[in-house]
Design a protein around this motif. Structure first.
Motif, short mmCIF file in Angstrom:
data_model
loop_
_atom_site.label_atom_id
_atom_site.label_comp_id
_atom_site.label_asym_id
_atom_site.label_seq_id
_atom_site.Cartn_x
_atom_site.Cartn_y
_atom_site.Cartn_z
N ARG A 157 0.82 -1.21 0.00
CA ARG A 157 0.00 0.00 0.00
C ARG A 157 0.86 1.26 0.00
NH1 ARG A 157 -4.89 -0.38 4.22
NH2 ARG A 157 -5.40 1.53 3.08
N VAL A 158 2.05 1.19 0.61
CA VAL A 158 2.95 2.34 0.62
C VAL A 158 3.48 2.63 -0.79
CG1 VAL A 158 5.20 3.15 1.40
CG2 VAL A 158 3.62 2.13 3.04
N VAL A 159 3.88 1.58 -1.52
CA VAL A 159 4.51 1.79 -2.82
C VAL A 159 3.49 1.93 -3.96
CG1 VAL A 159 6.54 0.50 -2.09
CG2 VAL A 159 4.73 -0.68 -3.32
N GLU A 160 2.21 1.65 -3.69
CA GLU A 160 1.20 1.67 -4.75
C GLU A 160 1.15 2.99 -5.52
OE1 GLU A 160 -3.61 0.90 -5.37
OE2 GLU A 160 -2.69 0.67 -3.39
N PRO A 161 1.09 4.15 -4.85
CA PRO A 161 1.05 5.41 -5.63
C PRO A 161 2.31 5.66 -6.44
CG PRO A 161 1.32 5.86 -3.27
CD PRO A 161 1.00 4.41 -3.40
N PHE A 162 3.47 5.19 -5.95
CA PHE A 162 4.70 5.36 -6.72
C PHE A 162 4.68 4.50 -7.98
CE2 PHE A 162 5.76 6.20 -2.26
CZ PHE A 162 6.31 7.47 -2.36
N VAL A 163 4.14 3.30 -7.86
CA VAL A 163 4.03 2.42 -9.03
C VAL A 163 3.08 3.03 -10.06
CG1 VAL A 163 3.21 0.16 -9.83
CG2 VAL A 163 4.57 0.33 -7.74
#
Length: 283
Positions: A122-128
């Motif tokens: 969930r932390v990396v989702e917006p970066f992906v």
């Protein structure tokens, strides 16, 4: 009396229940369906080429704008004789294969490992999502500055075109595993790594191979875009050079070689899928 009745009925049941078709008949049916599909494809292609040839033969403007199948074939023969076709195809194929392999390896690995932690995913989702939304051509100038104009920059472009798609498809496959199966393995005392290795990874193969087939085209696009920006060889360079000189048939000739390369790579991925997942073979 009852035993005799069962003995009399049992052969009838065996004869009438779920009769199996002869294996040879099933193979012939598959072969006939394959030949029918192939024949239909050949007829459609022949009709398209025939209409194209006729339209360009009677209209000089159309011939200049769209070329003609005969002119395209002539350029393919010429490029084959002087060796440029094979050289450019080899260069683009190498760039595509390297970008495809590197991008899918790291993308699939990261996507599967994100299954371990819902918090990290969930932390990396917006970066992906942010990285996936960037048009690959917008990164070309930066890639050239970082890696120069040689092979590495084309491989980097191809890798960046692939990695996000591979990450998303593998993560989707990992998170789509049946929770009941995971809970069953937990009750049997399996560790998280055992669940990951023996359940999550095998269950994700369907999505992973779907992503592999999809990323063949993305890897090729990345390599071609890199060659557009800066290159002295490759199919992308051939397309760009012929287009700048308005030699449309040569552009189409290079496109035909590009399509053939994409079909070959897709075929190879399909063969690997059949080897690793024999239960998924088309019936």
């Amino acid at each position: 009396m009852k035993a005799d009745t069962r003995d009399e009925i049992r052969p009838d049941i065996r004869a009438g229940a779920n009769p199996e078709k002869p294996r040879g008949s099933s193979r012939w049916t598959k072969l006939r369906a394959t030949l029918l599909i192939l024949a239909t494809q050949v007829v459609l292609l022949a009709l398209l080429l025939g209409f194209w040839e006729r339209a360009t033969a009677t209209d000089k403007q159309a011939a200049f704008m769209f070329g003609s199948p005969s002119a395209i074939l002539g350029f393919l023969a010429q490029m084959s004789r002087d060796g440029s076709l094979w050289r450019d195809t080899y260069v683009t194929g190498l760039e595509t294969l390297l970008g495809f392999a590197i991008g899918n390896f790291f993308g699939t690995l990261i996507g599967l490992l994100l299954w371990y932690s819902r918090f990290v995913s969930r932390v990396v989702e917006p970066f992906v999502i942010a990285l996936g939304s960037i048009p690959i051509i917008a990164l070309a100038p930066i890639i050239i500055i970082w890696f120069g104009t040689g092979l590495i920059s084309k491989v980097a472009m191809s890798t960046l075109s692939v990695i996000i798609v591979a990450l998303v498809t593998s993560y989707k496959g990992a998170t789509g595993v049946d929770p009941d199966q995971i809970n069953l393995m937990r009750t049997l005392g399996a560790s998280k790594f055992q669940i990951f290795r023996k359940l999550v990874v095998p269950a994700s193969l369907t999505d992973i191979f779907a992503g592999l087939k999809l990323t063949v085209g993305f890897a090729l696009i990345g390599a071609i875009v890199g060659e557009f920006m800066s290159s002295s060889e490759g199919l992308g360079h051939a397309i760009f050079k012929a287009g700048s000189l308005y030699v449309i048939p040569k552009v189409f000739a290079a496109l035909v070689a590009t399509i053939a390369l994409a079909l070959l790579l897709t075929f190879l991925v399909g063969r690997i899928e059949r080897l690793l997942m024999p239960w998924r073979r088309i019936r």
